[in-house]
Design a protein around this motif. Structure first.
Motif, PDB file in Angstrom:
ATOM      1  N   TRP A  52     -24.092 -60.505  -5.957  1.00  0.00           N
ATOM      2  CA  TRP A  52     -23.433 -60.584  -7.127  1.00  0.00           C
ATOM      3  C   TRP A  52     -23.913 -59.969  -8.275  1.00  0.00           C
ATOM      4  O   TRP A  52     -23.212 -59.182  -9.217  1.00  0.00           O
ATOM      5  CB  TRP A  52     -22.964 -61.925  -7.015  1.00  0.00           C
ATOM      6  N   LYS A  53     -25.292 -60.029  -8.359  1.00  0.00           N
ATOM      7  CA  LYS A  53     -26.076 -59.889  -9.507  1.00  0.00           C
ATOM      8  C   LYS A  53     -25.738 -58.204  -9.690  1.00  0.00           C
ATOM      9  O   LYS A  53     -25.858 -57.449 -10.416  1.00  0.00           O
ATOM     10  CB  LYS A  53     -27.334 -60.398  -9.798  1.00  0.00           C
ATOM     11  N   ASP A  54     -26.372 -57.628  -8.491  1.00  0.00           N
ATOM     12  CA  ASP A  54     -26.285 -56.048  -8.323  1.00  0.00           C
ATOM     13  C   ASP A  54     -25.031 -55.636  -8.359  1.00  0.00           C
ATOM     14  O   ASP A  54     -24.869 -54.418  -9.206  1.00  0.00           O
ATOM     15  CB  ASP A  54     -26.733 -55.810  -7.014  1.00  0.00           C
ATOM     16  N   MET A  55     -23.964 -56.186  -8.126  1.00  0.00           N
ATOM     17  CA  MET A  55     -22.339 -55.688  -8.309  1.00  0.00           C
ATOM     18  C   MET A  55     -22.135 -55.631  -9.634  1.00  0.00           C
ATOM     19  O   MET A  55     -21.522 -54.959 -10.019  1.00  0.00           O
ATOM     20  CB  MET A  55     -21.558 -56.338  -7.386  1.00  0.00           C
ATOM     21  N   ASP A  56     -22.399 -56.735 -10.417  1.00  0.00           N
ATOM     22  CA  ASP A  56     -22.068 -56.748 -11.729  1.00  0.00           C
ATOM     23  C   ASP A  56     -22.845 -55.839 -12.507  1.00  0.00           C
ATOM     24  O   ASP A  56     -22.079 -55.401 -13.460  1.00  0.00           O
ATOM     25  CB  ASP A  56     -22.189 -58.248 -12.236  1.00  0.00           C
ATOM     26  N   SER A  57     -24.283 -55.560 -12.311  1.00  0.00           N
ATOM     27  CA  SER A  57     -24.814 -54.460 -12.869  1.00  0.00           C
ATOM     28  C   SER A  57     -24.101 -53.026 -12.700  1.00  0.00           C
ATOM     29  O   SER A  57     -23.862 -52.387 -13.516  1.00  0.00           O
ATOM     30  CB  SER A  57     -26.169 -54.548 -12.322  1.00  0.00           C
ATOM     31  N   ARG A  58     -23.689 -53.068 -11.317  1.00  0.00           N
ATOM     32  CA  ARG A  58     -23.051 -51.830 -11.028  1.00  0.00           C
ATOM     33  C   ARG A  58     -21.638 -51.646 -11.844  1.00  0.00           C
ATOM     34  O   ARG A  58     -21.403 -50.629 -12.359  1.00  0.00           O
ATOM     35  CB  ARG A  58     -22.815 -51.626  -9.480  1.00  0.00           C
ATOM     36  N   ALA A  59     -21.084 -52.752 -11.995  1.00  0.00           N
ATOM     37  CA  ALA A  59     -19.976 -52.704 -12.689  1.00  0.00           C
ATOM     38  C   ALA A  59     -19.909 -52.158 -14.195  1.00  0.00           C
ATOM     39  O   ALA A  59     -19.392 -51.596 -14.686  1.00  0.00           O
ATOM     40  CB  ALA A  59     -19.038 -53.913 -12.497  1.00  0.00           C
ATOM     41  N   HIS A  60     -21.029 -52.795 -14.633  1.00  0.00           N
ATOM     42  CA  HIS A  60     -21.531 -52.419 -15.967  1.00  0.00           C
ATOM     43  C   HIS A  60     -21.585 -51.084 -16.321  1.00  0.00           C
ATOM     44  O   HIS A  60     -21.239 -50.509 -17.187  1.00  0.00           O
ATOM     45  CB  HIS A  60     -22.256 -53.414 -16.542  1.00  0.00           C
ATOM     46  N   LYS A  61     -22.346 -50.455 -15.453  1.00  0.00           N
ATOM     47  CA  LYS A  61     -22.739 -48.985 -15.338  1.00  0.00           C
ATOM     48  C   LYS A  61     -21.577 -48.230 -15.225  1.00  0.00           C
ATOM     49  O   LYS A  61     -21.356 -47.082 -15.770  1.00  0.00           O
ATOM     50  CB  LYS A  61     -23.705 -48.796 -14.150  1.00  0.00           C
ATOM     51  N   MET A  62     -20.520 -48.685 -14.303  1.00  0.00           N
ATOM     52  CA  MET A  62     -19.447 -47.783 -14.041  1.00  0.00           C
ATOM     53  C   MET A  62     -18.388 -47.770 -15.139  1.00  0.00           C
ATOM     54  O   MET A  62     -17.833 -46.878 -15.513  1.00  0.00           O
ATOM     55  CB  MET A  62     -18.608 -48.433 -12.645  1.00  0.00           C
TER      56      MET A  62
END
Length: 473
Positions: A139-149
């Motif tokens: 979840w943490k990594d995906m949230d970070s990826r979403a922010h980068k996206m």
């Protein structure tokens, strides 16, 4: 001569800045960077980010405790939690299926063989849960990826705007030079051309910078890797919160209850009896929504395929008859007229009547045949309350239907997450609503609106006559 030389250089610069169609298309295919496809990639990336956030605890809680418990949804679509949640799950899964198809198309341009195999890997993960490449993120990594996206999408959106501004500026300068010859070029036009050239230079620098910081300069491998991990993680989240990996098979019963209508004079009760709403007690979104969500008809094929099949409106629904948008506008028109029945004229009534289907017209004629009710304040109050009561649960579904259709239009689909409004789910709309129930409710509204309009007309006529009588000598 100096002016002529300057104009020649400007014209040459404009011509040289225009890319060759053949060379741009060939280089785009052979290039390792995304290039012009960045605009399409940004839209795709936005949709995945939007899907991910649609599966956050807050969004799922709103779905579980609010959307599926709306009165209109319970009356017209289903009063079974399992059926309604399955519909929402199918829509989210199908949106992911469509996005994954676009990711697969981009993956064919990758150098990494694992990325080129994305389509098969995603289908296998959907059916078996196997993730050999470990593309499912925390979840943490995906949230970070979403922010980068989000940042990449914002930069690409800015690039699109800058490129459009640059094209407009170059067109403006080209038009100015075409309408002015070197000998007759006035001082004002020279000044305007110089300013325009400075603007073009600045815009070119901005475009160059944004190409370097946006998706334009990203490689296909980097972009597809990010998109693939997002798609896998979103599907894993859907399976977790909706229990798609479980094999529950709920028994659903058809909704046979109909609206019981009385005479056309007195308003009838159109409140369909429904089961009590589910408890609002707190629950774990990861565990509480995994019970009995997939209907029997969804078990005939793979997860991704059956999500699309589940969205096909069943017979007897407005969606099956392709009437959902039409009834939505009828209901919205009635809602507007009901606010001020005294202002409704013959033209508006004729326009509304022209929007009705033959079946509703037949019901309306049957309800109004041979009924001549006097203009009584008490009866008008009853009809006002009845019409308001129906619109309270029916109008939100009509407005949601219009939004749902708009969000799926070609123009809206091209927008990025930052430009899109909150997604409307099909479960909120009239798409899956029982046609008979909707038509009965619409007929009831029309009878009530007819009485209210006639009541206000008679009251106005009576007051006018009274005024004329008082003014008479």
């Amino acid at each position: 001569m100096a002016i002529e030389s300057w104009l020649t250089k400007v014209r040459s610069a404009i011509i040289s800045s225009k890319p060759s169609p053949s060379s741009s298309s060939s280089s785009s295919w052979r290039s390792k960077t995304v290039g012009i496809l960045a605009l399409e990639v940004a839209t795709l990336m936005s949709k995945l980010v939007h899907l991910w956030r649609s599966l956050a605890d807050a969004a799922l809680a709103r779905l579980r405790h609010h959307l599926i418990n709306l009165d209109g949804v319970r009356k017209l679509v289903s009063h079974h939690d399992a059926a309604l949640l399955a519909l929402a799950c199918a829509e989210l899964t199908d949106a992911l299926r469509v996005a994954a198809h676009s990711v697969a198309a981009l993956a064919t341009r990758c150098a990494d063989p694992f990325l080129r195999d994305f389509a098969d890997a995603f289908a296998d993960f959907a059916d078996t849960g196997r993730d050999p490449h470990r593309w499912v993120s925390t979840w943490k990594d995906m949230d970070s990826r979403a922010h980068k996206m989000d940042k990449q999408v914002a930069a690409t959106s800015a690039l699109r705007t800058a490129m459009e501004d640059l094209a407009d500026a170059e067109h403006g300068l080209r038009k100015l030079l075409q309408t002015s010859s070197s000998r007759r070029l006035s001082a004002t036009n020279i000044s305007l051309a110089a300013e325009q050239q400075q603007l073009i230079f600045a815009k070119k620098q901005e475009v160059k910078h944004l190409k370097q910081t946006s998706l334009w300069s990203s490689t296909f491998d980097a972009v597809v890797s990010s998109l693939a991990r997002a798609a896998f993680t979103i599907l894993a989240r859907i399976k977790l919160v909706f229990g798609a990996a479980h094999d529950h098979r709920p028994t659903t019963t058809p909704l046979h209850r109909s609206l019981t209508l009385s005479s056309a004079v007195h308003p009838s009760s159109v409140d369909v009896q429904v089961q009590p709403p589910v408890s609002r007690k707190s629950m774990s979104m990861d565990m509480g929504m995994g019970e009995a969500l997939y209907l029997e008809r969804q078990r005939q094929s793979g997860l991704l395929e059956r999500s699309a099949a589940a969205l096909v409106p069943p017979p007897g629904t407005l969606g099956a008859a392709a009437l959902a948008p039409r009834y939505a506008w009828v209901i919205i028109s009635i809602e507007r007229m009901a606010r001020s029945p005294r202002l409704v004229g013959a033209e508006e009534r004729d326009e509304l009547y022209g929007m009705l289907t033959a079946s509703v017209r037949a019901q309306l004629r049957a309800r109004l045949r041979g009924t001549v009710a006097a203009a009584e304040p008490g009866l008008a109050g009853q009809w006002r309350a009845a019409v308001g009561g129906i619109l309270e649960w029916l109008a939100p579904m009509a407005h949601a239907t219009v939004r749902w259709q708009a969000e799926r239009s070609l123009e809206q689909q091209r927008k990025t997450t930052r430009e899109m409004e909150t997604q409307t789910l099909v479960v909120q709309t009239l798409q899956m609503a029982e046609r008979g129930k909707v038509e009965a409710a619409v007929a009831e509204l029309l009878v009530g609106l007819n009485y209210l309009c006639r009541f206000h007309k008679e009251i106005t006529t009576c007051r006018t006559r009274t005024c004329h009588h008082d003014d008479a000598p």
